[in-house]
Motif scaffolding. Sequence first.
Motif, PDB file in Angstrom:
ATOM      1  N   GLY A   1      11.047  25.640   5.561  1.00  0.00           N
ATOM      2  CA  GLY A   1      10.961  26.970   6.005  1.00  0.00           C
ATOM      3  C   GLY A   1       9.482  27.169   6.477  1.00  0.00           C
ATOM      4  O   GLY A   1       8.715  26.281   6.347  1.00  0.00           O
ATOM      5  N   THR A   2       9.488  28.474   7.474  1.00  0.00           N
ATOM      6  CA  THR A   2       8.130  28.391   8.069  1.00  0.00           C
ATOM      7  C   THR A   2       7.401  29.656   7.492  1.00  0.00           C
ATOM      8  O   THR A   2       7.921  30.613   7.324  1.00  0.00           O
ATOM      9  CB  THR A   2       8.315  28.702   9.702  1.00  0.00           C
ATOM     10  OG1 THR A   2       9.000  27.631   9.805  1.00  0.00           O
ATOM     11  CG2 THR A   2       7.123  29.109  10.324  1.00  0.00           C
ATOM     12  N   TYR A   3       6.073  29.583   7.385  1.00  0.00           N
ATOM     13  CA  TYR A   3       5.281  30.557   6.498  1.00  0.00           C
ATOM     14  C   TYR A   3       5.122  31.630   7.770  1.00  0.00           C
ATOM     15  O   TYR A   3       4.933  31.133   8.737  1.00  0.00           O
ATOM     16  CB  TYR A   3       4.038  30.156   5.928  1.00  0.00           C
ATOM     17  CG  TYR A   3       3.927  29.399   4.727  1.00  0.00           C
ATOM     18  CD1 TYR A   3       3.844  30.344   3.576  1.00  0.00           C
ATOM     19  CD2 TYR A   3       4.092  28.014   4.728  1.00  0.00           C
ATOM     20  CE1 TYR A   3       3.939  29.854   2.333  1.00  0.00           C
ATOM     21  CE2 TYR A   3       4.309  27.307   3.217  1.00  0.00           C
ATOM     22  CZ  TYR A   3       4.017  28.341   2.158  1.00  0.00           C
ATOM     23  OH  TYR A   3       4.026  27.804   1.009  1.00  0.00           O
ATOM     24  N   SER A   4       5.002  32.994   7.237  1.00  0.00           N
ATOM     25  CA  SER A   4       4.600  33.963   8.055  1.00  0.00           C
ATOM     26  C   SER A   4       2.975  34.280   7.871  1.00  0.00           C
ATOM     27  O   SER A   4       2.834  34.798   6.915  1.00  0.00           O
ATOM     28  CB  SER A   4       5.461  35.160   8.201  1.00  0.00           C
ATOM     29  OG  SER A   4       6.864  34.838   8.502  1.00  0.00           O
ATOM     30  N   PRO A   5       2.243  33.739   8.749  1.00  0.00           N
ATOM     31  CA  PRO A   5       0.771  34.098   8.289  1.00  0.00           C
ATOM     32  C   PRO A   5       0.560  35.215   8.145  1.00  0.00           C
ATOM     33  O   PRO A   5       0.811  36.372   9.426  1.00  0.00           O
ATOM     34  CB  PRO A   5      -0.021  33.004   9.486  1.00  0.00           C
ATOM     35  CG  PRO A   5       0.985  32.888  10.602  1.00  0.00           C
ATOM     36  CD  PRO A   5       2.223  33.006   9.732  1.00  0.00           C
ATOM     37  N   VAL A   6      -0.596  35.897   7.607  1.00  0.00           N
ATOM     38  CA  VAL A   6      -1.207  37.283   7.672  1.00  0.00           C
ATOM     39  C   VAL A   6      -2.451  36.959   8.461  1.00  0.00           C
ATOM     40  O   VAL A   6      -3.381  36.269   8.135  1.00  0.00           O
ATOM     41  CB  VAL A   6      -1.352  37.620   6.242  1.00  0.00           C
ATOM     42  CG1 VAL A   6      -2.164  39.136   6.458  1.00  0.00           C
ATOM     43  CG2 VAL A   6      -0.182  37.978   5.425  1.00  0.00           C
ATOM     44  N   ILE A   7      -2.401  37.682   9.542  1.00  0.00           N
ATOM     45  CA  ILE A   7      -3.616  37.592  10.590  1.00  0.00           C
ATOM     46  C   ILE A   7      -4.584  38.826  10.473  1.00  0.00           C
ATOM     47  O   ILE A   7      -4.214  39.862  10.478  1.00  0.00           O
ATOM     48  CB  ILE A   7      -3.355  37.336  11.923  1.00  0.00           C
ATOM     49  CG1 ILE A   7      -2.150  36.013  12.326  1.00  0.00           C
ATOM     50  CG2 ILE A   7      -4.282  37.410  12.812  1.00  0.00           C
ATOM     51  CD1 ILE A   7      -1.816  35.847  13.393  1.00  0.00           C
ATOM     52  N   ASP A   8      -5.900  38.341  10.367  1.00  0.00           N
ATOM     53  CA  ASP A   8      -6.914  39.392  10.221  1.00  0.00           C
ATOM     54  C   ASP A   8      -8.298  38.827  11.067  1.00  0.00           C
ATOM     55  O   ASP A   8      -8.145  37.676  11.514  1.00  0.00           O
ATOM     56  CB  ASP A   8      -7.578  39.919   8.738  1.00  0.00           C
ATOM     57  CG  ASP A   8      -8.022  38.697   7.947  1.00  0.00           C
ATOM     58  OD1 ASP A   8      -8.294  37.619   8.422  1.00  0.00           O
ATOM     59  OD2 ASP A   8      -8.177  38.943   6.836  1.00  0.00           O
ATOM     60  N   ALA A   9      -9.229  39.762  10.969  1.00  0.00           N
ATOM     61  CA  ALA A   9     -10.383  39.530  12.153  1.00  0.00           C
ATOM     62  C   ALA A   9     -10.097  38.723  13.483  1.00  0.00           C
ATOM     63  O   ALA A   9     -10.586  38.219  13.943  1.00  0.00           O
ATOM     64  CB  ALA A   9     -11.244  38.265  11.354  1.00  0.00           C
ATOM     65  N   LEU A  10      -8.931  39.698  14.081  1.00  0.00           N
ATOM     66  CA  LEU A  10      -8.627  39.255  15.415  1.00  0.00           C
ATOM     67  C   LEU A  10      -9.402  39.885  16.159  1.00  0.00           C
ATOM     68  O   LEU A  10      -9.767  40.918  16.177  1.00  0.00           O
ATOM     69  CB  LEU A  10      -7.152  39.647  15.771  1.00  0.00           C
ATOM     70  CG  LEU A  10      -6.605  39.566  17.009  1.00  0.00           C
ATOM     71  CD1 LEU A  10      -6.608  38.017  17.361  1.00  0.00           C
ATOM     72  CD2 LEU A  10      -5.192  40.309  17.087  1.00  0.00           C
ATOM     73  N   VAL A  11     -10.038  38.929  17.200  1.00  0.00           N
ATOM     74  CA  VAL A  11     -10.919  39.445  18.364  1.00  0.00           C
ATOM     75  C   VAL A  11     -10.179  38.841  19.614  1.00  0.00           C
ATOM     76  O   VAL A  11     -10.189  37.645  19.656  1.00  0.00           O
ATOM     77  CB  VAL A  11     -12.407  39.017  18.113  1.00  0.00           C
ATOM     78  CG1 VAL A  11     -13.196  39.569  19.332  1.00  0.00           C
ATOM     79  CG2 VAL A  11     -12.830  39.607  16.842  1.00  0.00           C
ATOM     80  N   VAL A  12     -10.134  39.684  20.569  1.00  0.00           N
ATOM     81  CA  VAL A  12      -9.539  39.239  21.783  1.00  0.00           C
ATOM     82  C   VAL A  12     -10.500  39.645  23.044  1.00  0.00           C
ATOM     83  O   VAL A  12     -10.894  40.926  23.054  1.00  0.00           O
ATOM     84  CB  VAL A  12      -8.221  39.655  22.235  1.00  0.00           C
ATOM     85  CG1 VAL A  12      -7.713  39.199  23.563  1.00  0.00           C
ATOM     86  CG2 VAL A  12      -7.113  39.502  21.156  1.00  0.00           C
ATOM     87  N   SER A  13     -11.326  38.867  23.797  1.00  0.00           N
ATOM     88  CA  SER A  13     -11.914  39.221  24.921  1.00  0.00           C
ATOM     89  C   SER A  13     -11.406  38.520  26.222  1.00  0.00           C
ATOM     90  O   SER A  13     -10.856  37.394  26.241  1.00  0.00           O
ATOM     91  CB  SER A  13     -13.253  38.485  24.577  1.00  0.00           C
ATOM     92  OG  SER A  13     -13.904  39.267  23.530  1.00  0.00           O
ATOM     93  N   GLU A  14     -11.365  39.454  27.135  1.00  0.00           N
ATOM     94  CA  GLU A  14     -10.717  38.919  28.524  1.00  0.00           C
ATOM     95  C   GLU A  14     -11.838  39.250  29.669  1.00  0.00           C
ATOM     96  O   GLU A  14     -12.562  40.391  29.745  1.00  0.00           O
ATOM     97  CB  GLU A  14      -9.531  39.784  29.096  1.00  0.00           C
ATOM     98  CG  GLU A  14      -8.144  39.403  27.920  1.00  0.00           C
ATOM     99  CD  GLU A  14      -7.234  39.768  28.414  1.00  0.00           C
ATOM    100  OE1 GLU A  14      -6.707  39.196  29.604  1.00  0.00           O
ATOM    101  OE2 GLU A  14      -6.741  40.873  28.021  1.00  0.00           O
ATOM    102  N   GLY A  15     -12.007  38.497  30.373  1.00  0.00           N
ATOM    103  CA  GLY A  15     -13.007  38.566  31.816  1.00  0.00           C
ATOM    104  C   GLY A  15     -12.034  38.331  32.971  1.00  0.00           C
ATOM    105  O   GLY A  15     -10.822  38.258  32.881  1.00  0.00           O
TER     106      GLY A  15
END
Length: 643
Positions: free
Chosen positions: A60-74
């Motif tokens: 079975g596959t864990y569903s990770p809990v994601i935090d501290a997400l930072v996305v930067s695009e140039g």
Amino acid sequence: MDRNLLRTYFGTDQSPVAVRRLTAGRLTAELVEGDLRTIAYDGLEVLRAISYVVRDKDWGTYSPVIDALVVSEGDNEFTVTYRASCRGSDDQNLTYRAAIHGTEAGVTFDVVAEPETDFLTNRCGFCILHPIANLAGTPVTVKHTNGEREQSALPDLIESWQPFKDMCAISHQVGPGLIATCRMEGGVWEMEDQRNWSDASYKTYVRPLALPWPYTMPQGVADRQTITLSIEDQRQYRPAVSNAPRQEPVTISLEPRSGVAPKIGLVIAPEEIGATLANIERLREVSPQVLLCHFDPTAGHGLVAIKGFAAIAAACPAEMVLECVVPCWEPHEVELSEIAGLVRAAGLSLSAIAVSPSVDRQSTPPGSTWPECPPLEDVYASAQKAFPSLRLGGGMFSYFTELNRKRVPVEKLGFVTHCTCPIVHAADDLSVMQSLEALPFITRSARAFIGDRPYWIGPSTIGMRQNPYGSRTIENPSSKRIAMASWDPRQDGLFAAAWTIGYAARTADANLEVLTVGALTGPFGLLSEGPAAGRVRPAFHAASGLASLARKNRVGCPSSRPADVIATGVIDERGHPTVWIANLTDKNQCVRIVAERKQWLSSILDERSVEVAARGRLEDSVRIDGSVVTLGPFSIARLEAAS
């Protein structure tokens, strides 16, 4: 999207996964739950995914809990960082930090994982998915951990075992003058042909299957893995960068095709006999040609179940076929003789029987020891002796994977059978619909070793009826999208109807004798349950529509964009076609029918008509003067030639 619309499409209040598009010049990717999907260069798919996957001891596959997400695009790059945690019901915890950097020249994806407790897992690490469309059978260069380079090709027919082992890099041609190289660090890697499970990909994964599993990751010991994708653009001419969506209609071209459409089957489990008898009129409305009666003595099935099947047979005209699990606790000839006695005692008239030793329902992965099992030739001989007047079928009651790894003696059989399930590895909407791409590879690979033997597939549904890779299927009381779940909520929505039509379309060229598309009742059923009992699910209309095509001469229905819209159809003795079309996407699609005929009668099942259709019939046909029809998200349509 409001809750009612979510339920209409997907049968659940759970929203689809959020998708964020990332762009770095000619390179694009989708950020989905911390993973990269649909990595493309100038619109050409390079990789289907780079994913960091954590498995439990049952795969079975864990569903990770994601935090501290930072996305930067140039203008020409993007970066993503986040922290994720996987917490099991047995109080084991693992956290990891991820960093992604993308430019036009490629992507680097780095993860450092650290167990907060001792962490039991079957696998923890990256999976790289190569697409199959336009890539199967093409050359690749594989670099092995000893530094040697192997010039080879991705398998065309589905490989039962790993095509490549001890890998640290792989290169392939994306298009003329475009070479992609994927380098893997932080472990030993190998590839498996995921088309076995109807995944539309080749998967490169960390930690060879020959090593013991499950294994324990020690508390506090960090594990680092890095994937680097580089793209070499050798083209002399480079088109202008364009990320504009496609605007042209999908074309469905009707053309001559040999063969007939398959019979349509439904499976009946003993626990659903009562509900099936209570809804026998609905069963007659679907009008399946075959009823597959599942019988498993290891689950306690006996005379009561056989009598129930006989009662259904008396009420519904269909070919009755016994899908019989042979326990092999005692000599199989004794067990099969006893089962034949039960069939006679119940007065059940069968047209065929399919048999499989119980042990063959569980997978034997590479590197594992095959369990004891009587020779299939002997089991088939005992079955034919016990049921001398019946056609005998065999194969696997699990998936094509198991049939591909354990080839059955087809010369002893009247037909060969197997199932598929699209949520073995992933359960998001895109992966499930993409699984349809793998079906022509499965049927062509099966034909390579079964020849022209009659070929049956099913029951094949989105939900998993049995887990060959672990001790159980996954419970899903909250009706979410979960891999290996016994209940998938999309069975309640338009999604399953579109998937079912898509399944029939993708297997149309395999010359199937029978395609079993689910059940009448229960978690794989065509009828609603709970508060909605008495209504029919959208898949009811897909199944009954396919049943109405059975054994009629096929008409070819190639699509210009089969990942978006797909169709299957027949033509009658007057030359009048009937076509079922499915929109496999969550967007409106304009569809143009390319045929001599310009006048059609159209019935569409979509978000507008689903309420009326739930009462048991599609909306009245509408005359179309022309060849263009617009389909809403996950809608299906029946087009018949107008007189």
